[in-house]
Scaffold this active site. Structure first.
Site, PDB file in Angstrom:
ATOM      1  N   SER A 163      -7.753  29.621 -31.845  1.00 52.98           N
ATOM      2  CA  SER A 163      -6.552  29.224 -32.474  1.00 52.98           C
ATOM      3  C   SER A 163      -6.925  29.658 -33.866  1.00 52.98           C
ATOM      4  O   SER A 163      -6.860  30.663 -34.169  1.00 52.98           O
ATOM      5  CB  SER A 163      -6.498  27.737 -32.320  1.00 52.98           C
ATOM      6  OG  SER A 163      -5.080  27.160 -32.852  1.00 52.98           O
ATOM      7  N   ASP A 255       1.553  28.606 -24.282  1.00 49.25           N
ATOM      8  CA  ASP A 255       1.238  28.563 -25.699  1.00 49.25           C
ATOM      9  C   ASP A 255       2.131  29.297 -26.544  1.00 49.25           C
ATOM     10  O   ASP A 255       2.445  30.448 -26.340  1.00 49.25           O
ATOM     11  CB  ASP A 255      -0.264  28.969 -25.697  1.00 49.25           C
ATOM     12  CG  ASP A 255      -1.117  28.946 -27.011  1.00 49.25           C
ATOM     13  OD1 ASP A 255      -0.114  28.328 -28.141  1.00 49.25           O
ATOM     14  OD2 ASP A 255      -2.194  29.085 -27.159  1.00 49.25           O
ATOM     15  N   HIS A 285      -2.161  25.520 -24.731  1.00 46.00           N
ATOM     16  CA  HIS A 285      -3.184  25.606 -25.897  1.00 46.00           C
ATOM     17  C   HIS A 285      -3.995  24.645 -25.984  1.00 46.00           C
ATOM     18  O   HIS A 285      -3.866  23.340 -25.818  1.00 46.00           O
ATOM     19  CB  HIS A 285      -2.150  25.762 -27.393  1.00 46.00           C
ATOM     20  CG  HIS A 285      -2.761  26.222 -28.651  1.00 46.00           C
ATOM     21  ND1 HIS A 285      -3.095  27.225 -29.115  1.00 46.00           N
ATOM     22  CD2 HIS A 285      -3.558  25.353 -29.554  1.00 46.00           C
ATOM     23  CE1 HIS A 285      -3.842  27.475 -30.106  1.00 46.00           C
ATOM     24  NE2 HIS A 285      -4.030  26.002 -30.283  1.00 46.00           N
TER      25      HIS A 285
END
Length: 316
Positions: A163, A255, A285
């Site tokens: 991320s 995501d 995610h």
């Protein structure tokens, strides 16, 4: 033909239903300090147990604003000269720490049979851009210098993170490709990274609500982090990516950031970089640190690490 775009695995649906029943506030409502506690609390119930390894110890290295906390993992007490993994955690540049990512880092070391150094870079909003990339670059250069504290001769770096940490993976790799460290970056492996401006992506529109990471949280994280979106150390794809080492990218099918990872992998392919791109359908995610709650994510993580291992073997 089935709608693969919104296919949700059973264990993912169960986890999302549980979160909905629990209620609670989102990170942009809680703020940074409580948001950090919430991420720890979620990890405590949703993440797998860490692997038992020969070496797990906390260290520090010099940084631009003082000592940077690190955690060092290895499957072996000592080893021959070889590569070392740098792990850079996620959390929107605002939340996340060494403890939240402890089990994942132990899994990476176990699966790759390599030493791993996890970096506890400074977080926003207390430390806005470019504090995070400054710290990550300093830590990577320190590891590349084979410091006595590691007791290892480091011949190459494998940089990975998820991320926001995927963003910092790419940024750190680019910095070290442009101004080489004492050991080269041989592979980078960003996990559902933020690589470009996500605001116009269809995945953000499709998954902005109800899939753990929300569009509102994304906006809030971006605002907290600060910085200039036209700076390649902030948004890697606005810069020159032609000097990128072999890369493994994975994304999650549900995501909001999915299309950023897709776009980045495609961009690297167009530049002639060797790329493995894995998009895992039906999962959200954050799955790499939710493997107790979403057991199917373990297989996806292993597939990603297998691809990374393959790439490392080719280039170490």
């Amino acid at each position: 033909m089935a709608d693969t775009e919104h296919y949700v695995r059973d264990d993912v649906r169960g986890f999302l239903d549980m979160l909905e029943q629990m209620g609670g506030q989102s990170v942009e409502e809680l703020g940074a300090v409580e948001g950090r506690q919430q991420m720890k609390a979620l990890g405590a119930v949703a993440e797998s147990e860490p692997r038992k390894l020969a070496v797990i110890k906390d260290l520090t290295c010099p940084g631009p604003a003082g000592e940077i906390p690190l955690r060092f993992y290895d499957t072996k007490e000592s080893r021959e000269a070889g590569p070392c993994v740098i792990f850079i955690h996620g959390g929107g540049f605002v939340i996340g720490d060494l403890d939240v990512y402890h089990a994942l880092c132990s899994e990476i070391s176990h699966h790759l049979d390599l030493p791993v150094v996890s970096v506890d870079y400074r977080l926003a909003p207390e430390h806005t851009f470019p504090a995070a990339p400054d710290d990550c670059e300093a830590a990577a250069r320190w590891v590349a210098s084979s410091p006595a504290e590691l007791g290892r001769e480091i011949t190459g770096l494998v940089i990975t993170g998820d991320s926001a940490g995927g963003n910092l993976t790419i940024v750190t790799t680019n910095q070290l490709m442009n101004e080489p460290a004492d050991a080269p970056v041989i592979v980078q492996a960003p996990i559902y990274p933020v690589a470009s401006d996500v605001s116009q992506h269809s995945s953000l529109a499709a998954f902005a609500e109800g899939f753990l990471l929300t569009g509102a949280a994304m906006s809030w994280f971006t605002e907290q982090y600060g910085g200039d979106a036209n700076d390649p150390r902030h948004t890697p794809m606005v810069g020159d990516c032609s000097n990128t080492p072999p890369t493994v990218v994975c994304t999650a099918g549900l995501d909001p950031l999915r299309d950023s990872g897709r776009e980045y992998a495609s961009h690297l392919v167009s530049l002639g970089t060797e790329v493995v791109y894995l998009e895992f359908p039906g999962i959200i995610h954050g799955f790499t640190t939710l493997r107790k709650a979403i057991p199917s994510g373990q297989r996806d993580l292993e597939a990603f690490l297998d691809a990374t291992k393959l790439m490392v073997e080719r280039y170490k």
